[in-house]
Design a protein around this motif. Sequence first.
Motif, PDB file in Angstrom:
ATOM      1  N   SER A 184       0.851  -1.182   0.000  1.00 43.75           N
ATOM      2  CA  SER A 184       0.000   0.000   0.000  1.00 43.75           C
ATOM      3  C   SER A 184       0.887   1.232   0.000  1.00 43.75           C
ATOM      4  N   SER A 185       0.796   2.013  -1.056  1.00 39.60           N
ATOM      5  CA  SER A 185       1.637   3.203  -1.135  1.00 39.60           C
ATOM      6  C   SER A 185       1.072   4.283  -0.228  1.00 39.60           C
ATOM      7  N   ASN A 195      -2.140   5.569  -1.576  1.00 42.67           N
ATOM      8  CA  ASN A 195      -3.306   4.740  -1.235  1.00 42.67           C
ATOM      9  C   ASN A 195      -3.799   5.063   0.161  1.00 42.67           C
ATOM     10  N   ASN A 228      -5.655   8.171   0.311  1.00 44.47           N
ATOM     11  CA  ASN A 228      -7.008   7.984  -0.260  1.00 44.47           C
ATOM     12  C   ASN A 228      -7.935   7.290   0.727  1.00 44.47           C
ATOM     13  N   TYR A 229      -7.414   6.222   1.373  1.00 47.29           N
ATOM     14  CA  TYR A 229      -8.218   5.513   2.374  1.00 47.29           C
ATOM     15  C   TYR A 229      -8.642   6.496   3.463  1.00 47.29           C
ATOM     16  N   PHE A 263     -13.689  -0.459  -0.935  1.00 50.61           N
ATOM     17  CA  PHE A 263     -12.454  -1.248  -0.859  1.00 50.61           C
ATOM     18  C   PHE A 263     -12.817  -2.720  -0.655  1.00 50.61           C
ATOM     19  N   HIS A 265     -10.710  -5.322   1.405  1.00 51.35           N
ATOM     20  CA  HIS A 265     -10.327  -5.047   2.797  1.00 51.35           C
ATOM     21  C   HIS A 265     -11.128  -5.916   3.778  1.00 51.35           C
TER      22      HIS A 265
END
Length: 290
Positions: free
Chosen positions: A2-3, A6, A9-10, A64, A67
């Motif tokens: 997960s960059s 990301n 964004n989350y 997502f 997840h």
Amino acid sequence: MSSELNIKNYFEYAKSLTLKAGEIFKCGFEGDKIVETKEYDWDLVTDYDKKIEDLLIKNLKEKFPDHEFIGEETMVGTKETPVLTDKPTWIIDPIDGTVNYTNGNPNTCISVALAIRKELVIGIIYNPIVSELYTAIKGQGAFLNDKPIKTTCNTELKKSIMEVELVSLRSRARDRDIRLGRLEAYFNITRGVRYLGSAAMGLAYVAKGAVDCLQMDFLQSWDVAAGVLIVREAGGTVIATKEDEYNVMKPRTIAAANETLAMEIKQLIVDTDLKTMRKRLTKTSMRRKV
Ligand code: 2AM
Ligand code: CA
Ligand code: CA
Ligand code: CA
């Protein structure tokens, strides 16, 4: 992997969703609600606990789909022990401080955290009643309504205000004298003992320096996950006072504060518990003699 992008964004999505959930939270706080007891008559749940958890999980799942989710009301229903995998996992308490919530006491909030590869990376605590939004992304600091917050740098317990948790006194009768022994020590040593009735708000108060430290027992991951990251990002630490390493899935007995103060609490617990056990042994042997 997960960059950082990301995670940002989350975070942005979870933050806007939590603010939306806050509107429902407020409706229930101010209006009619169905209140039920769980196992004990002091452990409450409302229809809003379920509504808010459903809203959060349903929307996060849609956005997502790969997840995982650990939510208090979902988990308690299944009686399964929650397990953290390497997958991104949202840890959710839809209403922390439900007893306060049903009484119109504003010390209550929504708690949302994200762990990736078992590490906390996002923490959001939102108290819609007093419009306080506490946020943290790992490595980027902690904020209250977008302003940076810090734990206090007070390193002496005798000059500290300490948040405690008293639910365990009722739920764990066998540990009662241990807990009472510690409380007596806190009363004697600290500048003052406080009890908000919401574990997540307690951690948020440590993060913003409204209390210097916190000590609690027998909590669940959803009570503390968001608060742990917010405290860490505010410059503090959360330690397991009984184990060497802190594990958010087993937050049995924790202390939160700046590093020095947290270690002072840990030592005090060791010393006080030992005294209590000695007293217990003496009482037992005296009873045997009589
Ligand atoms: P909850 O409101 O989400 O249940 C109250 O002292 C604090 O302890 C709250 O954060 C509450 O979370 C938590 N808590 C943990 N276990 C509890 C229990 N069995 N009954 C009531 N509160 C509990
Ligand atoms: Ca509960
Ligand atoms: Ca809780
Ligand atoms: Ca709850």
